[in-house]
Design a protein around this motif. Structure first.
Motif, PDB file in Angstrom:
ATOM      1  N   THR A  56     -11.363 -26.428  70.442  1.00  0.00           N
ATOM      2  CA  THR A  56     -10.056 -26.670  71.059  1.00  0.00           C
ATOM      3  C   THR A  56     -10.075 -26.505  72.582  1.00  0.00           C
ATOM      4  N   ASP A  57     -11.022 -25.765  73.105  1.00  0.00           N
ATOM      5  CA  ASP A  57     -11.151 -25.587  74.556  1.00  0.00           C
ATOM      6  C   ASP A  57     -11.923 -26.776  75.123  1.00  0.00           C
ATOM      7  N   GLU A 115     -15.704 -26.654  75.089  1.00  0.00           N
ATOM      8  CA  GLU A 115     -16.412 -26.445  73.829  1.00  0.00           C
ATOM      9  C   GLU A 115     -16.939 -27.768  73.253  1.00  0.00           C
ATOM     10  N   LYS A 138      -1.144 -25.208  80.971  1.00  0.00           N
ATOM     11  CA  LYS A 138      -2.578 -25.364  81.206  1.00  0.00           C
ATOM     12  C   LYS A 138      -2.916 -26.119  82.491  1.00  0.00           C
ATOM     13  N   SER A 167      -5.621 -24.338  85.001  1.00  0.00           N
ATOM     14  CA  SER A 167      -6.994 -24.290  84.496  1.00  0.00           C
ATOM     15  C   SER A 167      -7.563 -25.699  84.321  1.00  0.00           C
TER      16      SER A 167
END
Length: 166
Positions: free
Chosen positions: A59-60, A63, A151, A154
């Protein structure tokens, strides 16, 4: 003659439908067993369901795990007896004509609430293996603006870093 031809066509049609159903049932079982292996922290059973060059996208945004990297990342969770627990509440499975590749999408009940998984399976030596898996958090459309705001900082930093790599 027409009745005999019709019977043969009907029999072949049933064979095609039965084999496709059988593959879909097998794939469904593989995916359920894969998720169950994580819930039971069974490292070997979990990674046995993936191809040697399998990929897991989490989900990141960072990743993008190749098989060995994902094993290394996951091992401490499995060793600690607590990996993750996903159970499918809906799943769609599709097969290519040769029945050696399948792709799917699923809605999952998880510790992150509702998520979506999707991926590709490949038939390797007669066994269905997960070659590629993508996990994403399902966000209701009416909440997207709030999520984007959450978000933004980031994401901006990561986008800048990725663009600088080119």
């Amino acid at each position: 003659m027409k009745v005999r031809l019709f019977s043969i066509v009907l029999m072949l049609w049933n064979v095609v439908l039965f084999s496709q159903k059988s593959d879909k049932e097998t794939i469904n079982s593989v995916l359920d067993a894969w998720h169950n292996a994580a819930a039971e922290a069974d490292f070997d059973a979990y990674f046995d369901k993936m191809t040697q060059n399998g990929v897991f996208l989490g989900t990141d945004a960072t990743e993008n795990w190749q098989n060995q990297e994902f094993r290394n990342y996951s091992k401490p969770f499995f060793d600690g007896g607590k990996a993750w627990s996903f159970s499918a509440v809906e799943r769609n499975i599709y097969l290519n004509e040769e029945k050696n590749f399948a792709w799917f999408d699923e809605l999952l009940d998880t510790q992150m609430e509702l998520c979506r998984g999707s991926g590709v399976l490949q038939k390797v030596n007669g066994e269905w293996k997960i070659a590629h898996y993508v996990l994403s958090i399902a966000v209701p459309n009416e909440n997207v603006s709030a999520l984007v705001a959450l978000k933004k900082d980031s994401d901006s930093l990561l986008i800048k870093k990725l663009k600088e790599q080119d």
